[in-house]
Structures are given as C-alpha cells and as structure tokens.
Scaffold this motif. Sequence first.
Motif, PDB file in Angstrom:
ATOM      1  N   MET A  69       0.824  -1.204   0.000  1.00  0.00           N
ATOM      2  CA  MET A  69       0.000   0.000   0.000  1.00  0.00           C
ATOM      3  C   MET A  69       0.864   1.262   0.000  1.00  0.00           C
ATOM      4  SD  MET A  69      -2.827   1.559  -0.179  1.00  0.00           S
ATOM      5  CE  MET A  69      -4.100   0.308   0.033  1.00  0.00           C
ATOM      6  N   GLU A  70       1.998   1.258   0.714  1.00  0.00           N
ATOM      7  CA  GLU A  70       2.849   2.445   0.756  1.00  0.00           C
ATOM      8  C   GLU A  70       3.372   2.800  -0.639  1.00  0.00           C
ATOM      9  OE1 GLU A  70       6.755   4.312   3.083  1.00  0.00           O
ATOM     10  OE2 GLU A  70       6.136   2.244   3.496  1.00  0.00           O
ATOM     11  N   ARG A  72       1.853   1.931  -3.559  1.00  0.00           N
ATOM     12  CA  ARG A  72       0.700   2.375  -4.345  1.00  0.00           C
ATOM     13  C   ARG A  72       0.319   3.804  -3.992  1.00  0.00           C
ATOM     14  NH1 ARG A  72      -2.666  -2.439  -2.385  1.00  0.00           N
ATOM     15  NH2 ARG A  72      -4.459  -1.389  -3.320  1.00  0.00           N
ATOM     16  N   GLU A  73       0.406   4.158  -2.723  1.00  0.00           N
ATOM     17  CA  GLU A  73       0.125   5.530  -2.296  1.00  0.00           C
ATOM     18  C   GLU A  73       1.169   6.495  -2.842  1.00  0.00           C
ATOM     19  OE1 GLU A  73      -2.200   4.716   1.958  1.00  0.00           O
ATOM     20  OE2 GLU A  73      -0.042   5.074   1.945  1.00  0.00           O
ATOM     21  N   ALA A  74       2.425   6.070  -2.856  1.00  0.00           N
ATOM     22  CA  ALA A  74       3.503   6.919  -3.386  1.00  0.00           C
ATOM     23  C   ALA A  74       3.311   7.156  -4.882  1.00  0.00           C
ATOM     24  CB  ALA A  74       4.862   6.283  -3.117  1.00  0.00           C
ATOM     25  N   CYS A  76       0.411   7.253  -6.423  1.00  0.00           N
ATOM     26  CA  CYS A  76      -0.693   8.211  -6.510  1.00  0.00           C
ATOM     27  C   CYS A  76      -0.221   9.634  -6.200  1.00  0.00           C
ATOM     28  CB  CYS A  76      -1.817   7.812  -5.567  1.00  0.00           C
ATOM     29  SG  CYS A  76      -2.619   6.263  -6.013  1.00  0.00           S
ATOM     30  N   GLU A  77       0.623   9.767  -5.199  1.00  0.00           N
ATOM     31  CA  GLU A  77       1.181  11.081  -4.861  1.00  0.00           C
ATOM     32  C   GLU A  77       1.995  11.635  -6.028  1.00  0.00           C
ATOM     33  OE1 GLU A  77       3.435  10.496  -1.308  1.00  0.00           O
ATOM     34  OE2 GLU A  77       1.669   9.969  -0.090  1.00  0.00           O
ATOM     35  N   GLN A  80      -0.319  12.952  -8.677  1.00  0.00           N
ATOM     36  CA  GLN A  80      -0.921  14.210  -8.243  1.00  0.00           C
ATOM     37  C   GLN A  80       0.073  15.356  -8.396  1.00  0.00           C
ATOM     38  OE1 GLN A  80      -4.245  14.887  -6.885  1.00  0.00           O
ATOM     39  NE2 GLN A  80      -3.459  16.875  -7.490  1.00  0.00           N
ATOM     40  N   SER A  86      -5.890  13.070  -9.610  1.00  0.00           N
ATOM     41  CA  SER A  86      -6.124  12.353  -8.370  1.00  0.00           C
ATOM     42  C   SER A  86      -6.450  10.895  -8.680  1.00  0.00           C
ATOM     43  CB  SER A  86      -7.288  12.992  -7.604  1.00  0.00           C
ATOM     44  OG  SER A  86      -7.552  12.283  -6.413  1.00  0.00           O
ATOM     45  N   SER A  88      -6.854   6.947  -6.845  1.00  0.00           N
ATOM     46  CA  SER A  88      -6.950   6.152  -5.631  1.00  0.00           C
ATOM     47  C   SER A  88      -5.948   5.008  -5.694  1.00  0.00           C
ATOM     48  CB  SER A  88      -8.360   5.579  -5.486  1.00  0.00           C
ATOM     49  OG  SER A  88      -8.385   4.540  -4.510  1.00  0.00           O
ATOM     50  N   PRO A  89      -5.285   4.683  -4.583  1.00  0.00           N
ATOM     51  CA  PRO A  89      -4.364   3.541  -4.578  1.00  0.00           C
ATOM     52  C   PRO A  89      -5.062   2.221  -4.873  1.00  0.00           C
ATOM     53  CG  PRO A  89      -4.681   4.411  -2.350  1.00  0.00           C
ATOM     54  CD  PRO A  89      -5.276   5.394  -3.290  1.00  0.00           C
ATOM     55  N   HIS A  90      -6.387   2.199  -4.721  1.00  0.00           N
ATOM     56  CA  HIS A  90      -7.146   0.989  -5.027  1.00  0.00           C
ATOM     57  C   HIS A  90      -7.296   0.771  -6.530  1.00  0.00           C
ATOM     58  CE1 HIS A  90      -8.012   0.500  -0.798  1.00  0.00           C
ATOM     59  NE2 HIS A  90      -8.436   1.752  -0.748  1.00  0.00           N
TER      60      HIS A  90
END
Length: 380
Positions: A69-70, A72-74, A76-77, A80, A86, A88-90
């Motif tokens: 998840m970290e 996938r979030e990175a 997405c960041e 952005q 924008s 979603s990590p999903h």
Amino acid sequence: MIARRAEEMTSFIVMDVLERAKEMERNGVDIIHLEVGEPDFDTPDCVKAAACKAINEGHTHYTHSLGMMELREAICEYYQETYGVSVSPHRVMVTQGTSQAIFSVFSAMLEAGDEVILSDPGYACYPNFIKFVGGVPVAVPVTEADGFELRVAEIEKRMTDRTRAIFLNSPSNPTGNLLSTDRMERIAKLGPAIVSDEIYHGLVYEGEEHTMLEFSDNAFVLNGFSKLYAMTGMRLGYVIAPEAFMRPLQKIQQNFFISVNASAQVAGIAALKEAKADTLRMKEIYNKRRLYMIERLRAMGLGITVPPTGAFYVFANVKHISMDSYKLAFDILEKAHVGVTPGIDFGKNAEGYLRFSYANSIENIERAMDRLEKYLKAKG
C-alpha cells in the motif's frame, strides 16, 4: 506439438542483434552498443540502499497481490504532483515490470478476435502481447513527416465493432517522439478504452508529457521504474486501471504472479520519494547525447525530419542506403562493430529506418558515430 501461439511469435530482433554482438565480444571484438534501450547509468544510490535495507529487515516474503500500500500511495502522490490528477491507490496494481502490466491488461480486456489499434512504427513486442491472448492488432501507419504522430482520422477509419482499445506510447519507442496534447484529447474521445504506455515519462527534453488520465477515466496507464530510474533489473512496474477492472486484474496477479518482489517495491518507494535529483541529472546528460547524435547522423546524410524529443532513441531514415534494414543493421555490426536496431523490428512501416539508442556514454557515442561515418563512406 508446439503451441501455435508460441510457434508464430516473432523474435525480438534487437535481442538477435545484441546476442550476435555479445558473441563477437566473446571473440575479442570491441562492440559499441547503440541497439538496446537500457539506461547505462547505475541505479541511484538511495534506491540501492533501500533495497539492501529491505532485504536485511526481512522484506523477502509475499506482499499484497496488488502491491504494498505504501508504494501504491507513493505512485498516486507522484501522479498528483506531476500531472495534477487524483488517483486512488485501489486503482493501482504493482507488476513485475511494465511488460507484465501489458500482458495482464490485455488478458483482462480481450476476447478472441477483439481488436486493438496501435501505431506502426511501434514497440516490437506490442502485437505479440495482443495476439498471445487472442486479440488482433490493427496497425495505423504513422509518418516521419508528421512526427510519427497518430492521426485521429486514420484511427477512426480502422475502428470496428470489435475495437476494444487504442494503444498509445508517448514518448514513443522507437521514434522518441511525443504525442501532442490536442491529439491525446481527441483520441480519448473516440470511445474505446485507451491503453497508454508512459514508461518514458520523465525523459522529455522539449515540450511536456501528459498522462492519459488527464483526458479520460476509461484509460489503463502503464508505467514503471526501468527507464527513468535506471532500474531495469529490478523488474518493477505498475498499471493504473478503471475501478471495474481491478478485481479481474488482481485475480490474474494472484494466479499467475502472486506478488512482486518485496525488496524491489521498497526500492520503488525510495525512487519516487528520494531520487528526483538523480533523474534530473541523468535527463540532462541524455539530452546532451541526443543533440550530439542528431547532429552527427544528419551530417552523415541520415534523415531526421522531426527531431525526437523524448525517450533515448533517434529513428533515422536510411532508405537512400538500403530498404533492407535487417541486412543493413547486421552489416554495420559486422563491419563497423556498432550495434543498431533495424527498423523492421518495429513494423512494416518502419522498414528503411534504423534506431539508435543514446543510452551510452558520450565518448562511446562519439566513437560509434566515427565508425558509422567511416562505414558509410566506404559503402559509397
């Protein structure tokens, strides 16, 4: 019996060139490699340190099938901050390189006989991905005079009720050219899903790259760490997909690939968060090589109507020398000891061209250009 899909698969000709070059090197011949599309830079120190630390801390086991998840979030960041979109990590699935992402997307999307529109010239392996899962690649010729950009009208002519996707690659391999924002926007409105290979994003020297996510939600964006971060051997990529496709993609991942190398994923987080200065340094050096190579090839009489502005390739017109690019490339290898890729590797419309990679040092590129110039003078 060998399966027909394997029997009919074409070879990746650049690898044939590379393998012959390696054979010559084993026999003591000095070869300068301008054929392969692999960064010559070492992986950034922050990335290597993160990978080593990850192994030492026990990141040697399965991860979530979609990826940490970290990470996938990175990702997405990054989208952005870079493109203002924008995500979603999903909607992100981490893959074993962008090639696996392509395979998984078309496995989830295509039934037998479904069509995918793509450019000619285009990356050599694209049609094989499509055909392997039962799809039909539909080529749209693009021209040097038009900067090798897809024309919307030519796409529309080839659309049928079996068209499932339009496959884009900008900056492009082999041409190094960038698709204009206007054409991206118009292509996004045509209706079929867009599969956008953005692996060379970050390596753009003139103009600005745009992600297809800026123009469409019905898009599968493919990207990875191999080119921009010089991490080819870590085999780390990802796909950002429409939400409806995430569960099918995840099931393909679970069954065929389980999950991606855990320590490579940790290294990917470090790349996104810590390696920007390294990528800018590499990009500046690539650009100097690009300008030098274009100047030298033009001085030799090779055709470059629209200079490439991205990736690390120059696609040069050699039709006045030979219309058999395969034979010419191997002749250059044998006589000038320079590895180059024949245009025919990239489609029928690419015959009469050679692809030169500037993912090599400026000193080696200078030596290669000198050898090529000598070869062409001797050829008359």
